[in-house]
Every structure is written in C-alpha cells, then in structure tokens.
Design a protein around this motif. Structure first.
Motif, PDB file in Angstrom:
ATOM      1  N   VAL A 184       3.335 -10.696  -2.327  1.00 26.36           N
ATOM      2  CA  VAL A 184       1.926 -10.636  -2.713  1.00 26.36           C
ATOM      3  C   VAL A 184       1.048 -10.335  -1.496  1.00 26.36           C
ATOM      4  N   VAL A 185       1.518 -10.717  -0.315  1.00 24.25           N
ATOM      5  CA  VAL A 185       0.761 -10.442   0.914  1.00 24.25           C
ATOM      6  C   VAL A 185       0.606  -8.933   1.112  1.00 24.25           C
ATOM      7  N   LEU A 186       1.647  -8.171   0.800  1.00 26.76           N
ATOM      8  CA  LEU A 186       1.582  -6.709   0.916  1.00 26.76           C
ATOM      9  C   LEU A 186       0.572  -6.140  -0.076  1.00 26.76           C
ATOM     10  N   ALA A 187       0.548  -6.716  -1.281  1.00 28.75           N
ATOM     11  CA  ALA A 187      -0.414  -6.268  -2.291  1.00 28.75           C
ATOM     12  C   ALA A 187      -1.845  -6.562  -1.844  1.00 28.75           C
ATOM     13  N   ASP A 206      -2.086   3.307 -12.483  1.00 28.62           N
ATOM     14  CA  ASP A 206      -1.092   3.506 -11.428  1.00 28.62           C
ATOM     15  C   ASP A 206      -0.684   2.109 -10.950  1.00 28.62           C
ATOM     16  N   VAL A 207       0.464   1.621 -11.432  1.00 28.35           N
ATOM     17  CA  VAL A 207       0.907   0.263 -11.111  1.00 28.35           C
ATOM     18  C   VAL A 207       1.787   0.289  -9.859  1.00 28.35           C
ATOM     19  N   ARG A 208       1.350  -0.401  -8.826  1.00 23.71           N
ATOM     20  CA  ARG A 208       2.106  -0.500  -7.575  1.00 23.71           C
ATOM     21  C   ARG A 208       2.831  -1.852  -7.558  1.00 23.71           C
ATOM     22  N   ARG A 209       4.135  -1.829  -7.285  1.00 26.82           N
ATOM     23  CA  ARG A 209       4.957  -3.047  -7.353  1.00 26.82           C
ATOM     24  C   ARG A 209       5.403  -3.449  -5.946  1.00 26.82           C
ATOM     25  N   SER A 242      -7.356   0.143 -17.136  1.00 20.85           N
ATOM     26  CA  SER A 242      -6.995   1.549 -17.384  1.00 20.85           C
ATOM     27  C   SER A 242      -7.599   2.462 -16.321  1.00 20.85           C
ATOM     28  N   ASN A 243      -6.840   3.495 -15.964  1.00 24.19           N
ATOM     29  CA  ASN A 243      -7.307   4.531 -15.018  1.00 24.19           C
ATOM     30  C   ASN A 243      -7.568   3.980 -13.612  1.00 24.19           C
ATOM     31  N   HIS A 244      -6.891   2.891 -13.245  1.00 26.13           N
ATOM     32  CA  HIS A 244      -7.059   2.331 -11.907  1.00 26.13           C
ATOM     33  C   HIS A 244      -5.701   2.027 -11.266  1.00 26.13           C
ATOM     34  N   LYS A 245      -5.736   1.787  -9.961  1.00 29.27           N
ATOM     35  CA  LYS A 245      -4.530   1.442  -9.208  1.00 29.27           C
ATOM     36  C   LYS A 245      -4.410  -0.089  -9.168  1.00 29.27           C
ATOM     37  N   ILE A 246      -3.318  -0.588  -9.756  1.00 24.42           N
ATOM     38  CA  ILE A 246      -3.146  -2.028  -9.912  1.00 24.42           C
ATOM     39  C   ILE A 246      -1.921  -2.506  -9.137  1.00 24.42           C
ATOM     40  N   GLY A 247      -2.065  -3.603  -8.386  1.00 26.46           N
ATOM     41  CA  GLY A 247      -0.956  -4.171  -7.626  1.00 26.46           C
ATOM     42  C   GLY A 247      -0.397  -5.415  -8.296  1.00 26.46           C
ATOM     43  N   VAL A 248       0.938  -5.503  -8.349  1.00 31.26           N
ATOM     44  CA  VAL A 248       1.619  -6.684  -8.881  1.00 31.26           C
ATOM     45  C   VAL A 248       2.834  -6.985  -8.011  1.00 31.26           C
ATOM     46  N   GLN A 249       3.265  -8.255  -8.025  1.00 27.00           N
ATOM     47  CA  GLN A 249       4.475  -8.620  -7.303  1.00 27.00           C
ATOM     48  C   GLN A 249       5.671  -8.479  -8.236  1.00 27.00           C
ATOM     49  N   LYS A 250       6.749  -7.909  -7.709  1.00 24.22           N
ATOM     50  CA  LYS A 250       7.963  -7.705  -8.506  1.00 24.22           C
ATOM     51  C   LYS A 250       8.538  -9.036  -9.004  1.00 24.22           C
ATOM     52  N   ASP A 276      -2.924  -4.135   0.835  1.00 26.59           N
ATOM     53  CA  ASP A 276      -3.297  -2.832   0.268  1.00 26.59           C
ATOM     54  C   ASP A 276      -4.660  -2.897  -0.423  1.00 26.59           C
ATOM     55  N   LEU A 277      -4.935  -4.032  -1.059  1.00 29.98           N
ATOM     56  CA  LEU A 277      -6.252  -4.218  -1.687  1.00 29.98           C
ATOM     57  C   LEU A 277      -7.341  -4.232  -0.625  1.00 29.98           C
ATOM     58  N   GLN A 278      -7.097  -4.956   0.440  1.00 27.23           N
ATOM     59  CA  GLN A 278      -8.050  -5.041   1.544  1.00 27.23           C
ATOM     60  C   GLN A 278      -8.315  -3.663   2.151  1.00 27.23           C
ATOM     61  N   ASN A 279      -7.272  -2.850   2.245  1.00 25.12           N
ATOM     62  CA  ASN A 279      -7.391  -1.523   2.864  1.00 25.12           C
ATOM     63  C   ASN A 279      -7.875  -0.445   1.898  1.00 25.12           C
ATOM     64  N   GLY A 280      -8.119  -0.826   0.649  1.00 26.59           N
ATOM     65  CA  GLY A 280      -8.649   0.124  -0.324  1.00 26.59           C
ATOM     66  C   GLY A 280      -7.620   1.044  -0.946  1.00 26.59           C
ATOM     67  N   ASN A 281      -6.341   0.707  -0.784  1.00 26.15           N
ATOM     68  CA  ASN A 281      -5.283   1.550  -1.349  1.00 26.15           C
ATOM     69  C   ASN A 281      -5.066   1.294  -2.835  1.00 26.15           C
ATOM     70  N   ILE A 282      -5.493   0.129  -3.320  1.00 25.91           N
ATOM     71  CA  ILE A 282      -5.440  -0.195  -4.744  1.00 25.91           C
ATOM     72  C   ILE A 282      -6.775  -0.825  -5.136  1.00 25.91           C
ATOM     73  N   ASP A 283      -7.030  -0.909  -6.430  1.00 27.03           N
ATOM     74  CA  ASP A 283      -8.326  -1.404  -6.909  1.00 27.03           C
ATOM     75  C   ASP A 283      -8.319  -2.883  -7.285  1.00 27.03           C
ATOM     76  N   ALA A 284      -7.150  -3.408  -7.667  1.00 27.36           N
ATOM     77  CA  ALA A 284      -7.066  -4.810  -8.094  1.00 27.36           C
ATOM     78  C   ALA A 284      -5.642  -5.311  -7.945  1.00 27.36           C
ATOM     79  N   VAL A 285      -5.504  -6.642  -7.848  1.00 27.58           N
ATOM     80  CA  VAL A 285      -4.189  -7.289  -7.805  1.00 27.58           C
ATOM     81  C   VAL A 285      -4.144  -8.336  -8.908  1.00 27.58           C
TER      82      VAL A 285
END
Length: 250
Positions: free
Chosen positions: A170-173, A163-166, A134-142, A176-185
């Motif tokens: 998975v490499v793109l996710a 904030d769910v980023r799709r 909750s309250n975090h930026k999460i990455g998932v593969q479509k 983004d995790l590596q670059n700090g754009n999201i908090d978890a994948v």
C-alpha cells in the motif's frame, strides 16, 4: 581413577537429565505485512515492528501464556498460505474476513473496518461511489478485499473504463498517489483515516463495510479458542483503550 570416571559419568547424566527437564521457550509466530500503518509497520527510529495489530498480538500472546511473540514479515498475499504450511501460527495484518478466506483458514473477528477512497487533499476529484471511479486511475493492493471490491464493481458494470493499478504494498500505492500517477487509492477505512490525518490526503467516501480478523490454520481449534478467550479478556480494558487511542486517536 575408577572413582573419578564414575563421578564424571554421574555428572554427565545429571546434566543430561537437567537439560531434558529445562522448559523450552514457547513462541507464538505472527505473520504480518509491515507496510500498513497504523496496523503494522516498521518504526523509523527503532526499526522494530509496531502497530495496532502487532502490539495487540504481543498483549494476547502474553495472556495466552507464550514466552515470546515472534513477528514474521511477508507479502500480504502469502500470509494465509504460510498458515496452511505451518510457517506461522497467527496471521495479523488487518485481514478482512471473507467467505473465500474462511474456506482456507479460521478467523477470530476483532475490529470493524471497511474500504474507503483516499485522494490527495488538494484534488478537486472527490469520488464517493464505485461509479465515481469510472474513467480514472485507481490504486489497490494485491490480494486485498479492496482489490476484490473494485474487480466486482467492474464486472457488475458500476465502474467503467478505469485504469486499475495493482501494488504489492500500500505504501507504493500511496507514493504513486502523492506523485500524481494515480487519482485515488482504495484501502481499509482506518488506514485511509490514518493517512488523511498524518499526510496530505483526504477520505472522500466509504465503499463497503467489513470485519477484520486474526487468522489461524483451519482446524486449529485449540489455538483459535485460546485466541478468542484472550481477546475477550483484553477488549474493553484500559490496555485495549490505550491501543485504540495510540493508533487511531480514539
């Protein structure tokens, strides 16, 4: 002249008969999404498609009597539609078996897996449950069960204000995790483990357990039976153990 013509016709007839009798190369077309190490990816040096799933399919294809295994790379969410359209014979991309997918295609289980949470190794954020996302930026593969699990948890009220980023890959996710754009994948457990041992990431928790399958067109019982037989002959052998050790470190 007449004799020469007869000989020429006879020669052409023999050639036609020979070409007709020649065995056509049997090809097993395997659809994958080669952006998901250690299951399927492109080797940086050789530029060949490699990974646990693809090496396993080459092994199974040989067992099943095919002359060649052709790897067809595509977006993950187009694999099952490609099976339905007869563009490929087998889908091999760490595809989780779900009731929805079994309505569209048939599956042969081959590996236990799950959905885990991956974060940066130096992060103080260490989520273990859906609620922790909750309250975090999460990455998932479509198109994955990771995306389904997150969406269901949001609907059930377990995850709030996320904030769910799709991503299509998975490499793109991961980037983004590596670059700090999201908090978890959220990705398959073996893949999360792979990234945690190869790069600056860590696994903080597993959300659900699952079973991965090799998929074939619904109703293709002949190919499914062949695949099941070949898999039963390979599992537990030295070849199988070598693949496990090579891609999952045992």
């Amino acid at each position: 002249m007449k004799r020469a013509l007869i000989l020429a016709v006879a020669f052409m007839l023999v050639l036609t008969l020979f070409s007709g009798c020649a065995k056509k190369e049997s090809v097993l077309r395997v659809g994958t999404s080669a952006d998901y190490p250690p299951f399927e990816y492109v080797d940086e040096k050789t530029k060949e498609f490699v990974g646990f799933d693809l090496d396993l399919m080459r092994l199974l294809g040989k067992k099943m009597g095919y002359d060649k295994v052709e790897i067809v790379n595509m977006d993950f969410d187009t694999i099952i539609p490609s099976l339905q359209a007869d563009k490929i014979d087998v889908g091999a991309a760490c595809i989780t078996i779900t009731d929805e997918r079994l309505q569209q295609a048939d599956a042969v289980p081959y590996l236990s897996t799950g959905q885990s949470i991956l974060v940066k190794k130096d992060s103080t954020y260490a989520p273990k449950t859906f609620e922790d996302l909750s309250n975090h930026k999460i990455g998932v593969q479509k198109g994955t069960t990771g995306e389904e699990a997150i969406d269901k948890a949001i609907t059930d009220g377990k995850i709030k204000n996320a904030d769910v980023r799709r991503y299509t890959s998975v490499v793109l996710a991961i980037t983004d995790l590596q670059n700090g754009n999201i908090d978890a994948v959220i990705i398959d457990t073996p893949v999360a483990t792979y990234y945690s041992t190869k790069q600056d990431f860590k696994v903080t928790g597993e959300l659900v357990s699952e079973q991965a399958g090799l998929f074939v067109k619904k109703g293709n019982t002949e190919l499914k039976t062949k695949l099941e037989k070949a898999l039963s002959e390979v599992k537990g052998t030295q070849d199988w153990n070598d693949l496990i050790n090579k891609y999952f470190g045992g």
